[in-house]
Design a protein around this motif. Structure first.
Motif, PDB file in Angstrom:
ATOM      1  N   UNK A 123       0.824  -1.197   0.000  1.00 55.40           N
ATOM      2  CA  UNK A 123       0.000   0.000   0.000  1.00 55.40           C
ATOM      3  C   UNK A 123       0.864   1.255   0.000  1.00 55.40           C
ATOM      4  N   UNK A 124       0.253   2.392  -0.316  1.00 52.26           N
ATOM      5  CA  UNK A 124       0.978   3.640  -0.403  1.00 52.26           C
ATOM      6  C   UNK A 124       1.198   4.048  -1.846  1.00 52.26           C
ATOM      7  N   UNK A 125       1.943   5.153  -2.029  1.00 50.49           N
ATOM      8  CA  UNK A 125       2.110   5.739  -3.359  1.00 50.49           C
ATOM      9  C   UNK A 125       3.173   5.048  -4.208  1.00 50.49           C
ATOM     10  N   UNK A 126       4.171   4.422  -3.572  1.00 49.86           N
ATOM     11  CA  UNK A 126       5.318   3.912  -4.323  1.00 49.86           C
ATOM     12  C   UNK A 126       4.952   2.847  -5.353  1.00 49.86           C
ATOM     13  N   UNK A 127       4.121   1.842  -5.039  1.00 48.13           N
ATOM     14  CA  UNK A 127       3.831   0.820  -6.059  1.00 48.13           C
ATOM     15  C   UNK A 127       3.277   1.396  -7.356  1.00 48.13           C
ATOM     16  N   UNK A 128       2.347   2.348  -7.262  1.00 53.08           N
ATOM     17  CA  UNK A 128       1.777   2.928  -8.474  1.00 53.08           C
ATOM     18  C   UNK A 128       2.834   3.694  -9.272  1.00 53.08           C
ATOM     19  N   UNK A 129       3.738   4.371  -8.574  1.00 54.83           N
ATOM     20  CA  UNK A 129       4.824   5.081  -9.255  1.00 54.83           C
ATOM     21  C   UNK A 129       5.700   4.098 -10.033  1.00 54.83           C
ATOM     22  N   UNK A 130       6.013   2.958  -9.418  1.00 58.71           N
ATOM     23  CA  UNK A 130       6.848   1.961 -10.085  1.00 58.71           C
ATOM     24  C   UNK A 130       6.098   1.300 -11.244  1.00 58.71           C
ATOM     25  N   UNK A 131       4.792   1.066 -11.065  1.00 59.13           N
ATOM     26  CA  UNK A 131       4.010   0.478 -12.154  1.00 59.13           C
ATOM     27  C   UNK A 131       4.027   1.401 -13.371  1.00 59.13           C
ATOM     28  N   UNK A 132       3.901   2.701 -13.133  1.00 60.44           N
ATOM     29  CA  UNK A 132       3.946   3.651 -14.253  1.00 60.44           C
ATOM     30  C   UNK A 132       5.328   3.669 -14.898  1.00 60.44           C
ATOM     31  N   UNK A 133       6.381   3.562 -14.074  1.00 59.74           N
ATOM     32  CA  UNK A 133       7.744   3.552 -14.628  1.00 59.74           C
ATOM     33  C   UNK A 133       7.973   2.306 -15.481  1.00 59.74           C
ATOM     34  N   UNK A 134       7.483   1.157 -15.026  1.00 58.92           N
ATOM     35  CA  UNK A 134       7.626  -0.075 -15.812  1.00 58.92           C
ATOM     36  C   UNK A 134       6.899   0.050 -17.141  1.00 58.92           C
ATOM     37  N   UNK A 135       5.676   0.595 -17.100  1.00 55.15           N
ATOM     38  CA  UNK A 135       4.916   0.767 -18.338  1.00 55.15           C
ATOM     39  C   UNK A 135       5.601   1.767 -19.267  1.00 55.15           C
ATOM     40  N   UNK A 136       6.095   2.861 -18.684  1.00 51.48           N
ATOM     41  CA  UNK A 136       6.749   3.904 -19.484  1.00 51.48           C
ATOM     42  C   UNK A 136       8.009   3.364 -20.169  1.00 51.48           C
ATOM     43  N   UNK A 137       8.717   2.459 -19.474  1.00 58.71           N
ATOM     44  CA  UNK A 137       9.946   1.892 -20.017  1.00 58.71           C
ATOM     45  C   UNK A 137       9.686   0.723 -20.956  1.00 58.71           C
ATOM     46  N   UNK A 138       8.400   0.352 -21.123  1.00 59.99           N
ATOM     47  CA  UNK A 138       8.067  -0.761 -21.994  1.00 59.99           C
ATOM     48  C   UNK A 138       8.447  -2.111 -21.426  1.00 59.99           C
ATOM     49  N   UNK A 139       8.549  -2.211 -20.107  1.00 61.68           N
ATOM     50  CA  UNK A 139       8.949  -3.462 -19.451  1.00 61.68           C
ATOM     51  C   UNK A 139       7.749  -4.386 -19.292  1.00 61.68           C
ATOM     52  N   UNK A 140       7.880  -5.598 -19.810  1.00 56.93           N
ATOM     53  CA  UNK A 140       6.838  -6.606 -19.607  1.00 56.93           C
ATOM     54  C   UNK A 140       6.762  -6.916 -18.114  1.00 56.93           C
ATOM     55  N   UNK A 141       5.578  -6.778 -17.521  1.00 55.87           N
ATOM     56  CA  UNK A 141       5.485  -6.950 -16.074  1.00 55.87           C
ATOM     57  C   UNK A 141       4.090  -7.382 -15.658  1.00 55.87           C
ATOM     58  N   UNK A 142       4.023  -7.919 -14.458  1.00 60.90           N
ATOM     59  CA  UNK A 142       2.754  -8.181 -13.808  1.00 60.90           C
ATOM     60  C   UNK A 142       2.805  -7.588 -12.412  1.00 60.90           C
ATOM     61  N   UNK A 143       1.634  -7.353 -11.849  1.00 63.36           N
ATOM     62  CA  UNK A 143       1.506  -6.799 -10.506  1.00 63.36           C
ATOM     63  C   UNK A 143       0.877  -7.859  -9.614  1.00 63.36           C
ATOM     64  N   UNK A 144       1.386  -8.001  -8.397  1.00 59.30           N
ATOM     65  CA  UNK A 144       0.820  -8.942  -7.438  1.00 59.30           C
ATOM     66  C   UNK A 144       0.590  -8.224  -6.117  1.00 59.30           C
ATOM     67  N   UNK A 145      -0.491  -8.579  -5.433  1.00 66.28           N
ATOM     68  CA  UNK A 145      -0.791  -8.005  -4.130  1.00 66.28           C
ATOM     69  C   UNK A 145      -1.207  -9.108  -3.164  1.00 66.28           C
ATOM     70  N   UNK A 146      -0.848  -8.937  -1.891  1.00 68.61           N
ATOM     71  CA  UNK A 146      -1.266  -9.886  -0.880  1.00 68.61           C
ATOM     72  C   UNK A 146      -2.720  -9.638  -0.512  1.00 68.61           C
ATOM     73  N   UNK A 147      -3.484 -10.711  -0.382  1.00 69.84           N
ATOM     74  CA  UNK A 147      -4.889 -10.567  -0.006  1.00 69.84           C
ATOM     75  C   UNK A 147      -5.002  -9.799   1.313  1.00 69.84           C
ATOM     76  N   UNK A 148      -5.927  -8.853   1.317  1.00 65.15           N
ATOM     77  CA  UNK A 148      -6.123  -8.018   2.499  1.00 65.15           C
ATOM     78  C   UNK A 148      -5.331  -6.733   2.482  1.00 65.15           C
ATOM     79  N   UNK A 149      -4.447  -6.569   1.483  1.00 67.33           N
ATOM     80  CA  UNK A 149      -3.627  -5.364   1.374  1.00 67.33           C
ATOM     81  C   UNK A 149      -3.692  -4.837  -0.059  1.00 67.33           C
TER      82      UNK A 149
END
Length: 275
Positions: free
Chosen positions: A11-37
């Motif tokens: 949780x927090x702002x950092x994951x979304x910032x990194x997700x945008x950076x991965x997309x911007x860099x064209x990096x093939x990626x997936x996102x995972x989150x722990x249930x309840x968070x």
């Protein structure tokens, strides 16, 4: 061919910032989150996992070609529900349960070790978005000589605190420690200073104090680097501090433009400090 990356998002702002950076860099990626968070990221839709079924989740990463992992965001220590543990994950429980009884750094080292055992390379947030870690120098304002002495004293305190694997921040004013970070975090420490410690400065006309943050000595810097964001600046202002300093190269600065603007409006200095 670019390495496929899994963003293990808390949780927090950092994951979304990194997700945008991965997309911007064209990096093939997936996102995972722990249930309840829930991480708040919806594109791509996160893969959800439980600690009780960690091995099937690791197998899922391998099956989808993931070779690199970055972990970011806040997650409270989950409560392990024994009836949900699958047989293969059960073999890891002695490692995990032993680490749950230790500090954050010890627990995270164990988690990193398990991911590496599955052949995954764990990298820090700065490997995805290096601009998040500012180089040494004053970003905003100008610390006084008295402020510099308070920063040095706070750095000593944070180093000692970190050796006990307890926290990554301290508030010092006129050489006196007004607050130490523990499990509740930086914002809670600043609320305490604002409510309880503001009148403890010996000289009301002297240095107002500083917040200092740094990684723990010997910390694995691929995970759980201290962060400073807009709410940190607001908390420091409410606590009546003169500024915020951090160990150069060891702290993630979130939403830098907003942080610098808020600091300027509040009359706070921002200092990426190198001893």
């Amino acid at each position: 061919m670019m390495t496929k990356t899994a963003l293990i998002a808390g949780q927090g702002a950092l994951p979304a910032i990194l997700a945008r950076a991965l997309a911007r860099n064209g990096t093939d990626h997936l996102v995972a989150e722990m249930e309840g968070f829930p991480c708040g990221i919806r594109a791509p839709e996160p893969v959800r996992f439980r600690i009780e079924r960690l091995v099937p989740f690791l197998d899922h990463l391998a099956d989808h070609g993931v070779e690199r992992v970055v972990m970011a965001g806040a997650i409270r220590r989950p409560r392990v529900e024994a009836e949900l543990v699958d047989p293969r994950t059960a073999t890891l429980l002695p490692r995990l349960i032993g680490a749950f009884g230790k500090g954050d750094d010890a627990l995270l080292r164990e988690v990193i070790g398990i991911f590496e055992d599955w052949g995954l390379t764990v990298v820090g947030a700065d490997a995805i978005a290096p601009e998040l870690v500012p180089p040494a120098g004053v970003l905003v304002g100008q610390p006084s000589d008295a402020d510099a002495r308070d920063v040095e004293r706070a750095a000593e305190l944070v180093s000692g605190l970190g050796r006990l694997d307890v926290g990554q921040g301290a508030v010092v004013a006129q050489g006196l420690c007004l607050g130490l970070e523990s499990l509740p975090g930086t914002d809670a420490m600043l609320r305490f200073v604002a409510a309880e410690a503001a009148d403890l400065r010996p000289d009301p006309n002297g240095a107002r104090g500083v917040l200092f943050k740094a990684p723990k000595p010997g910390q694995d810097r691929r995970i759980d680097l201290p962060t400073i964001g807009p709410e940190t600046v607001r908390g420091a202002a409410r606590a009546g501090l003169a500024g915020i300093a951090w160990e150069a190269g060891g702290v993630i600065l979130l939403q830098r433009e907003d942080v610098e603007r808020l600091a300027t409006e509040a009359g706070l200095f921002l200092w990426s400090w190198a001893p």
